[in-house]
Design a protein around this motif. Sequence first.
Motif, PDB file in Angstrom:
ATOM      1  N   SER A 435       0.823  -1.210   0.000  1.00  0.00           N
ATOM      2  CA  SER A 435       0.000   0.000   0.000  1.00  0.00           C
ATOM      3  C   SER A 435       0.856   1.259   0.000  1.00  0.00           C
ATOM      4  O   SER A 435       0.394   2.333  -0.397  1.00  0.00           O
ATOM      5  N   VAL A 436       2.117   1.127   0.428  1.00  0.00           N
ATOM      6  CA  VAL A 436       3.024   2.277   0.463  1.00  0.00           C
ATOM      7  C   VAL A 436       3.873   2.347  -0.805  1.00  0.00           C
ATOM      8  O   VAL A 436       3.914   3.386  -1.481  1.00  0.00           O
ATOM      9  N   VAL A 437       4.545   1.246  -1.138  1.00  0.00           N
ATOM     10  CA  VAL A 437       5.525   1.267  -2.229  1.00  0.00           C
ATOM     11  C   VAL A 437       4.887   1.082  -3.602  1.00  0.00           C
ATOM     12  O   VAL A 437       5.524   1.348  -4.619  1.00  0.00           O
ATOM     13  N   PHE A 438       3.639   0.641  -3.650  1.00  0.00           N
ATOM     14  CA  PHE A 438       2.969   0.452  -4.935  1.00  0.00           C
ATOM     15  C   PHE A 438       1.770   1.391  -5.068  1.00  0.00           C
ATOM     16  O   PHE A 438       1.805   2.348  -5.844  1.00  0.00           O
ATOM     17  N   PHE A 439       0.707   1.167  -4.275  1.00  0.00           N
ATOM     18  CA  PHE A 439      -0.472   2.018  -4.368  1.00  0.00           C
ATOM     19  C   PHE A 439      -0.172   3.447  -3.920  1.00  0.00           C
ATOM     20  O   PHE A 439      -0.832   4.387  -4.356  1.00  0.00           O
ATOM     21  N   GLY A 440       0.833   3.599  -3.052  1.00  0.00           N
ATOM     22  CA  GLY A 440       1.166   4.926  -2.550  1.00  0.00           C
ATOM     23  C   GLY A 440       1.702   5.872  -3.604  1.00  0.00           C
ATOM     24  O   GLY A 440       1.706   7.092  -3.399  1.00  0.00           O
ATOM     25  N   VAL A 441       2.176   5.343  -4.749  1.00  0.00           N
ATOM     26  CA  VAL A 441       2.704   6.208  -5.806  1.00  0.00           C
ATOM     27  C   VAL A 441       1.763   6.278  -7.011  1.00  0.00           C
ATOM     28  O   VAL A 441       2.121   6.798  -8.058  1.00  0.00           O
ATOM     29  N   ILE A 442       0.549   5.737  -6.840  1.00  0.00           N
ATOM     30  CA  ILE A 442      -0.452   5.780  -7.912  1.00  0.00           C
ATOM     31  C   ILE A 442      -1.527   6.804  -7.545  1.00  0.00           C
ATOM     32  O   ILE A 442      -2.079   6.767  -6.444  1.00  0.00           O
ATOM     33  N   ASP A 443      -1.837   7.690  -8.459  1.00  0.00           N
ATOM     34  CA  ASP A 443      -2.871   8.700  -8.229  1.00  0.00           C
ATOM     35  C   ASP A 443      -4.225   8.018  -8.070  1.00  0.00           C
ATOM     36  O   ASP A 443      -4.564   7.099  -8.803  1.00  0.00           O
ATOM     37  N   ASP A 444      -5.015   8.482  -7.095  1.00  0.00           N
ATOM     38  CA  ASP A 444      -6.321   7.876  -6.843  1.00  0.00           C
ATOM     39  C   ASP A 444      -7.309   8.114  -7.977  1.00  0.00           C
ATOM     40  O   ASP A 444      -8.270   7.367  -8.141  1.00  0.00           O
ATOM     41  N   LYS A 445      -7.103   9.168  -8.772  1.00  0.00           N
ATOM     42  CA  LYS A 445      -8.047   9.509  -9.834  1.00  0.00           C
ATOM     43  C   LYS A 445      -7.339   9.496 -11.182  1.00  0.00           C
ATOM     44  O   LYS A 445      -7.047  10.540 -11.763  1.00  0.00           O
ATOM     45  N   LEU A 446      -7.077   8.286 -11.657  1.00  0.00           N
ATOM     46  CA  LEU A 446      -6.386   8.119 -12.935  1.00  0.00           C
ATOM     47  C   LEU A 446      -7.383   7.996 -14.081  1.00  0.00           C
ATOM     48  O   LEU A 446      -8.421   7.336 -13.955  1.00  0.00           O
ATOM     49  N   ALA A 447      -7.066   8.628 -15.195  1.00  0.00           N
ATOM     50  CA  ALA A 447      -7.836   8.406 -16.413  1.00  0.00           C
ATOM     51  C   ALA A 447      -7.540   6.997 -16.905  1.00  0.00           C
ATOM     52  O   ALA A 447      -6.437   6.485 -16.705  1.00  0.00           O
ATOM     53  N   PRO A 448      -8.503   6.321 -17.548  1.00  0.00           N
ATOM     54  CA  PRO A 448      -8.299   4.936 -17.992  1.00  0.00           C
ATOM     55  C   PRO A 448      -7.039   4.748 -18.829  1.00  0.00           C
ATOM     56  O   PRO A 448      -6.333   3.744 -18.687  1.00  0.00           O
ATOM     57  N   GLU A 449      -6.727   5.727 -19.682  1.00  0.00           N
ATOM     58  CA  GLU A 449      -5.560   5.583 -20.556  1.00  0.00           C
ATOM     59  C   GLU A 449      -4.244   5.758 -19.797  1.00  0.00           C
ATOM     60  O   GLU A 449      -3.167   5.427 -20.316  1.00  0.00           O
ATOM     61  N   ALA A 450      -4.303   6.265 -18.570  1.00  0.00           N
ATOM     62  CA  ALA A 450      -3.087   6.492 -17.787  1.00  0.00           C
ATOM     63  C   ALA A 450      -2.789   5.363 -16.811  1.00  0.00           C
ATOM     64  O   ALA A 450      -1.732   5.358 -16.172  1.00  0.00           O
ATOM     65  N   VAL A 451      -3.705   4.396 -16.695  1.00  0.00           N
ATOM     66  CA  VAL A 451      -3.547   3.323 -15.714  1.00  0.00           C
ATOM     67  C   VAL A 451      -2.298   2.495 -15.999  1.00  0.00           C
ATOM     68  O   VAL A 451      -1.509   2.183 -15.094  1.00  0.00           O
ATOM     69  N   GLY A 452      -2.098   2.122 -17.275  1.00  0.00           N
ATOM     70  CA  GLY A 452      -0.971   1.262 -17.635  1.00  0.00           C
ATOM     71  C   GLY A 452       0.368   1.856 -17.240  1.00  0.00           C
ATOM     72  O   GLY A 452       1.185   1.210 -16.582  1.00  0.00           O
ATOM     73  N   VAL A 453       0.599   3.105 -17.632  1.00  0.00           N
ATOM     74  CA  VAL A 453       1.875   3.766 -17.340  1.00  0.00           C
ATOM     75  C   VAL A 453       2.063   3.910 -15.828  1.00  0.00           C
ATOM     76  O   VAL A 453       3.159   3.699 -15.297  1.00  0.00           O
ATOM     77  N   ALA A 454       0.991   4.263 -15.110  1.00  0.00           N
ATOM     78  CA  ALA A 454       1.082   4.444 -13.664  1.00  0.00           C
ATOM     79  C   ALA A 454       1.454   3.137 -12.964  1.00  0.00           C
ATOM     80  O   ALA A 454       2.272   3.127 -12.032  1.00  0.00           O
TER      81      ALA A 454
END
Length: 508
Positions: A435-454
């Motif tokens: 939750s810190v090292v992975f989800f912690g660096v992912i924006d909570d409100k990502l556009a669908p096309e940005a999910v892969g890169v994130a």
Amino acid sequence: MTSTPLPSEQTDEAGAPDRRRWFALAIVMTAAFMDLVDVTIVNIAIPSIQEHLGATFSSIQWITAGYALAFAAGLITGGRLGDIYGRKRLFLVGIGGFTLASALCGFAANPEMLVASRILQGAMAALMVPQVLSIVHATFPAHERGKVFGLFGAIVGLGAVSGPMLGALLTEWNLFGLEWRPIFLINLPVGIAGLILGSRFISESKAPKALRLDLIGVLLVTLGLLMLIYPLTRGEELDWPLWGHLSMAGSLAVFALFVVFERYKTRKDGSPLVELSLFKVKSFAAGIAVQLTFGVSLGIFFLVWTLYMQIGLGWSALRAGTTGIPFSIAVSLAAGLSVQKLVPRFGRKVLQTGALTMAAGLLLYIWEADRYGTAIQSWQMALPLVVMGLGMGLIVAPLTDAVLSEVPREHSGSASGLINTMTQMGNALGLGLVSVVFFGVIDDKLAPEAVGVAFVDAFQNALWWATAVLVVIFCLMFALPARPRVGMEGADEPAADAPVVKEPVLTP
């Protein structure tokens, strides 16, 4: 009065060692494999569970972390119960309860029921798994244990990655329209067979002197583990509340109180939950520290790897599962070679080479993920996975042997519980750190096309953390014995500290 011989000493009518003890080994190893598969098989089915049960990311994390938490909290107690009431008896209770919990998981009607069933499954595994190593330790003489632990290492490797493969196949096949449910229901025939065969072919053994369960010790160690792991697992979801930090800090005080009480309990009646004298054995103390940190590394990697492939790259469960085949093969091959050929010649250098090799594989994976991004292919992952698998195989089998090699047989259940507790505690800590090292660096409100890169970026960040942990493991391994001991003096002879064997092995 004629005493029953130890299983490892039994002979057939021709005077040769009784080979039937290997059937008992096959049974307990199958149970260990079932547990290992069940830990990893769930990861690959996460998207299917999320879709068909409407599970949130929080629920998904608890489906994996709840199992690890219950497992870690109950392992020490499970190991000691085996010493007191009999390892065979606890193994059968554990495998029976594990099978029942698997059925409840398979028929779960909502995320809450699945989480609760997974927690029950982890608790039952905590009764079953410690008996595996202690049964091996009590059944096989010292000169055979290297071969046995080599097999155990191969089983660990197969279970770690064949779980995702099996989960992928069962999910893709959608047997009887059950979607993800067969990943749990497949345990039913295996568990029932293990229950029936185990009751016939496994010998009973327990500590030679009468022990009593240390209930206060059970309460303290369980409370300490929950205070540490629960807030770590939910921290990111709850925005790291103050009570979480206080709970984790307070767990240290609880563990300190536990140590003080265990010393008192040892002086009072000689029946502590944890034999603190075990930590005076250098190989055991160092091995426990390595087990903990190794569990952290694996806990981080396996979950983020699945999320990266299936959600970040958009791969199917089957494609993600088959991608791990090179890893599984590499672990199995290296595990067998490490105990039989390499460790006797090179000692702890083999384990240290394994840690550095795993780290090299992670660095290679980070480089490939950065270079190829979301366009990376399965075949391009083969090289880092093989390198990582070889490194893991060099660690898992000889490490277990090194930790248990100098442990008195009367405490093998307690020691086995501690080994597994440290591994699972590390695993739970690793899952919490996701939750810190992975989800912690992912924006909570990502556009669908940005999910892969994130997800690709988060995957690389998590692997840097896992690499750092492996460097720590490499340093800790300097405290392990430079050379393995062939066996404890007198280990093959029945002695005062040998387990009491109540019945011959393989008695119908």
